[in-house]
Design a protein around this motif. Structure first.
Motif, PDB file in Angstrom:
ATOM      1  N   UNK A  38       0.843  -1.194   0.000  1.00  0.00           N
ATOM      2  CA  UNK A  38       0.000   0.000   0.000  1.00  0.00           C
ATOM      3  C   UNK A  38       0.881   1.248   0.000  1.00  0.00           C
ATOM      4  N   UNK A  39       0.478   2.222  -0.803  1.00  0.00           N
ATOM      5  CA  UNK A  39       1.227   3.474  -0.915  1.00  0.00           C
ATOM      6  C   UNK A  39       0.248   4.631  -1.014  1.00  0.00           C
ATOM      7  N   UNK A  40       0.683   5.801  -0.580  1.00  0.00           N
ATOM      8  CA  UNK A  40      -0.156   6.993  -0.699  1.00  0.00           C
ATOM      9  C   UNK A  40      -0.378   7.366  -2.153  1.00  0.00           C
ATOM     10  N   UNK A  41      -1.580   7.837  -2.472  1.00  0.00           N
ATOM     11  CA  UNK A  41      -1.823   8.491  -3.751  1.00  0.00           C
ATOM     12  C   UNK A  41      -1.540   9.987  -3.570  1.00  0.00           C
ATOM     13  N   UNK A  42      -1.872  10.773  -4.581  1.00  0.00           N
ATOM     14  CA  UNK A  42      -1.690  12.223  -4.489  1.00  0.00           C
ATOM     15  C   UNK A  42      -2.982  12.944  -4.089  1.00  0.00           C
ATOM     16  N   UNK A  43      -3.969  12.190  -3.576  1.00  0.00           N
ATOM     17  CA  UNK A  43      -5.242  12.844  -3.256  1.00  0.00           C
ATOM     18  C   UNK A  43      -5.073  13.892  -2.173  1.00  0.00           C
ATOM     19  N   UNK A  44      -4.318  13.569  -1.113  1.00  0.00           N
ATOM     20  CA  UNK A  44      -4.108  14.565  -0.058  1.00  0.00           C
ATOM     21  C   UNK A  44      -3.374  15.783  -0.598  1.00  0.00           C
ATOM     22  N   UNK A  45      -2.396  15.523  -1.482  1.00  0.00           N
ATOM     23  CA  UNK A  45      -1.671  16.634  -2.089  1.00  0.00           C
ATOM     24  C   UNK A  45      -2.627  17.494  -2.916  1.00  0.00           C
ATOM     25  N   UNK A  46      -3.519  16.830  -3.657  1.00  0.00           N
ATOM     26  CA  UNK A  46      -4.478  17.570  -4.469  1.00  0.00           C
ATOM     27  C   UNK A  46      -5.415  18.415  -3.633  1.00  0.00           C
ATOM     28  N   UNK A  47      -5.880  17.866  -2.507  1.00  0.00           N
ATOM     29  CA  UNK A  47      -6.746  18.639  -1.622  1.00  0.00           C
ATOM     30  C   UNK A  47      -6.015  19.859  -1.069  1.00  0.00           C
ATOM     31  N   UNK A  48      -4.755  19.652  -0.697  1.00  0.00           N
ATOM     32  CA  UNK A  48      -3.966  20.768  -0.159  1.00  0.00           C
ATOM     33  C   UNK A  48      -3.729  21.831  -1.218  1.00  0.00           C
ATOM     34  N   UNK A  49      -3.580  21.396  -2.484  1.00  0.00           N
ATOM     35  CA  UNK A  49      -3.326  22.343  -3.568  1.00  0.00           C
ATOM     36  C   UNK A  49      -4.460  23.349  -3.711  1.00  0.00           C
ATOM     37  N   UNK A  50      -5.696  22.912  -3.423  1.00  0.00           N
ATOM     38  CA  UNK A  50      -6.837  23.807  -3.585  1.00  0.00           C
ATOM     39  C   UNK A  50      -7.163  24.576  -2.314  1.00  0.00           C
ATOM     40  N   UNK A  51      -6.303  24.473  -1.314  1.00  0.00           N
ATOM     41  CA  UNK A  51      -6.527  25.192  -0.063  1.00  0.00           C
ATOM     42  C   UNK A  51      -5.717  26.479  -0.083  1.00  0.00           C
ATOM     43  N   UNK A  52      -5.255  26.934   1.052  1.00  0.00           N
ATOM     44  CA  UNK A  52      -4.591  28.236   1.170  1.00  0.00           C
ATOM     45  C   UNK A  52      -3.371  28.388   0.253  1.00  0.00           C
ATOM     46  N   UNK A  53      -2.471  27.404   0.125  1.00  0.00           N
ATOM     47  CA  UNK A  53      -1.302  27.607  -0.736  1.00  0.00           C
ATOM     48  C   UNK A  53      -1.684  27.965  -2.168  1.00  0.00           C
ATOM     49  N   UNK A  54      -2.742  27.329  -2.679  1.00  0.00           N
ATOM     50  CA  UNK A  54      -3.161  27.615  -4.041  1.00  0.00           C
ATOM     51  C   UNK A  54      -3.728  29.022  -4.157  1.00  0.00           C
ATOM     52  N   UNK A  55      -4.508  29.424  -3.150  1.00  0.00           N
ATOM     53  CA  UNK A  55      -5.043  30.793  -3.187  1.00  0.00           C
ATOM     54  C   UNK A  55      -3.919  31.820  -3.137  1.00  0.00           C
ATOM     55  N   UNK A  56      -2.882  31.532  -2.349  1.00  0.00           N
ATOM     56  CA  UNK A  56      -1.750  32.455  -2.296  1.00  0.00           C
ATOM     57  C   UNK A  56      -1.028  32.503  -3.631  1.00  0.00           C
ATOM     58  N   UNK A  57      -0.845  31.326  -4.244  1.00  0.00           N
ATOM     59  CA  UNK A  57      -0.182  31.283  -5.544  1.00  0.00           C
ATOM     60  C   UNK A  57      -0.966  32.100  -6.566  1.00  0.00           C
ATOM     61  N   UNK A  58      -2.278  31.934  -6.575  1.00  0.00           N
ATOM     62  CA  UNK A  58      -3.106  32.689  -7.518  1.00  0.00           C
ATOM     63  C   UNK A  58      -3.006  34.186  -7.246  1.00  0.00           C
ATOM     64  N   UNK A  59      -2.962  34.566  -5.969  1.00  0.00           N
ATOM     65  CA  UNK A  59      -2.858  35.986  -5.620  1.00  0.00           C
ATOM     66  C   UNK A  59      -1.529  36.572  -6.084  1.00  0.00           C
ATOM     67  N   UNK A  60      -0.431  35.834  -5.848  1.00  0.00           N
ATOM     68  CA  UNK A  60       0.874  36.295  -6.298  1.00  0.00           C
ATOM     69  C   UNK A  60       0.940  36.363  -7.826  1.00  0.00           C
ATOM     70  N   UNK A  61       0.275  35.415  -8.477  1.00  0.00           N
ATOM     71  CA  UNK A  61       0.379  35.315  -9.931  1.00  0.00           C
ATOM     72  C   UNK A  61      -0.410  36.389 -10.668  1.00  0.00           C
ATOM     73  N   UNK A  62      -1.475  36.893 -10.046  1.00  0.00           N
ATOM     74  CA  UNK A  62      -2.399  37.775 -10.768  1.00  0.00           C
ATOM     75  C   UNK A  62      -1.714  38.981 -11.418  1.00  0.00           C
ATOM     76  N   UNK A  63      -0.901  39.773 -10.705  1.00  0.00           N
ATOM     77  CA  UNK A  63      -0.282  40.924 -11.381  1.00  0.00           C
ATOM     78  C   UNK A  63       0.700  40.508 -12.474  1.00  0.00           C
ATOM     79  N   UNK A  64       1.401  39.401 -12.279  1.00  0.00           N
ATOM     80  CA  UNK A  64       2.335  38.932 -13.302  1.00  0.00           C
ATOM     81  C   UNK A  64       1.587  38.409 -14.528  1.00  0.00           C
TER      82      UNK A  64
END
Length: 265
Positions: free
Chosen positions: A68-94
């Motif tokens: 048994x091994x981890x999938x990327x589901x937890x990573x995917x959930x985390x991607x759509x949480x705060x880190x992703x919102x921050x990335x989108x915020x930083x990216x917007x002016x660029x």
């Protein structure tokens, strides 16, 4: 909180599932049911149903038959949480600056549970442009964003991403040529491909790299040739501007890697 209060609010089944996830997160190559029970000092029978549920919910997967091994589901959930919102915020002016310089629209996508998901998009400044709605799920196999997200991940993570995608796309046939294309994209530093969805559009995609040099997002320009716009950059110049923007975003994400690769047309 006292030990007595701790015991009163315990959730044994949840604890057991979290113990499994935390254990597998620190192991390469997966573990068998017997190995999991030994490391957690419990009976193998205690974990059978929990492992089955975690597999069915997509948090872990079987590899080599009994491991048994981890999938990327937890990573995917985390991607759509705060880190992703921050990335989108930083990216917007660029992204806005990139749209002005190229006269083209652009979008930012991350991997989430088997698909590339658009988390930010910038309209073209002029009348014509190709835009994709924020929140759209797009294919990993026939889009520039998907190719880049796969190309800039280690082989093991790439296979997990592909496995999650194939679950919902039974018609996908992977070939040696497809994997060779991903290697070429990684070596070149970007993807350039005719859109599989819209005639006359070329998807130009570059990776946003994190501190560990893994691709965490893909920045894509759906390039169209603009008529009666002599000042609009050609496709070669657009690729160069795209890469420079991706480098800036990678630096904001903590990467010290820059894409010093030749521009091809």
């Amino acid at each position: 909180m006292s030990d007595g209060e701790d015991d009163r609010y315990r959730a044994p089944a949840l604890d057991k599932g979290l113990d499994i996830l935390e254990l597998l997160a620190g192991v390469d190559g997966g573990l068998t049911q017997a190995e999991i029970s030994k490391k957690l000092n419990r009976s193998p029978n205690e974990f059978y149903r929990m492992l089955d549920r975690l597999v069915r919910r997509g948090y872990i997967t079987r590899i080599d038959g009994d491991r048994y091994s981890l999938t990327l589901k937890l990573f995917g959930l985390a991607q759509l949480h705060a880190p992703t919102r921050r990335l989108a915020a930083y990216a917007t002016p660029l992204m806005r600056d990139l749209a002005q310089r190229t006269r083209q629209a652009n979008q930012l996508a991350v991997f989430d549970r088997g698909s590339a998901v658009v988390i930010a998009q910038q309209e073209a400044p002029d009348y014509w442009g190709i835009s994709i709605r924020v929140g759209s799920h797009i294919s990993l196999f026939d889009t520039g964003s998907g190719h880049v997200l796969l190309a800039f991940r280690p082989p093991e993570e790439r296979e997990m991403m592909i496995s999650e995608h194939v679950k919902s796309r039974k018609d996908i046939e992977l070939t040696p040529e497809f994997y060779a294309r991903l290697d070429e994209i990684r070596a070149r530093g970007y993807e350039m491909m005719a859109s599989a969805q819209t005639a006359g559009v070329f998807n130009l995609s570059a990776p946003i790299l994190g501190p560990d040099r893994r691709g965490i997002a893909a920045l894509t320009v759906p390039y169209i040739s603009l008529v009666n716009a002599p000042s609009a950059p050609d496709i070669s110049t657009t690729i160069s501007l795209l890469q420079k923007t991706a480098e800036q975003l990678s630096l904001l994400a903590g990467s010290d890697v820059q894409h010093e690769v030749p521009v091809e047309t």
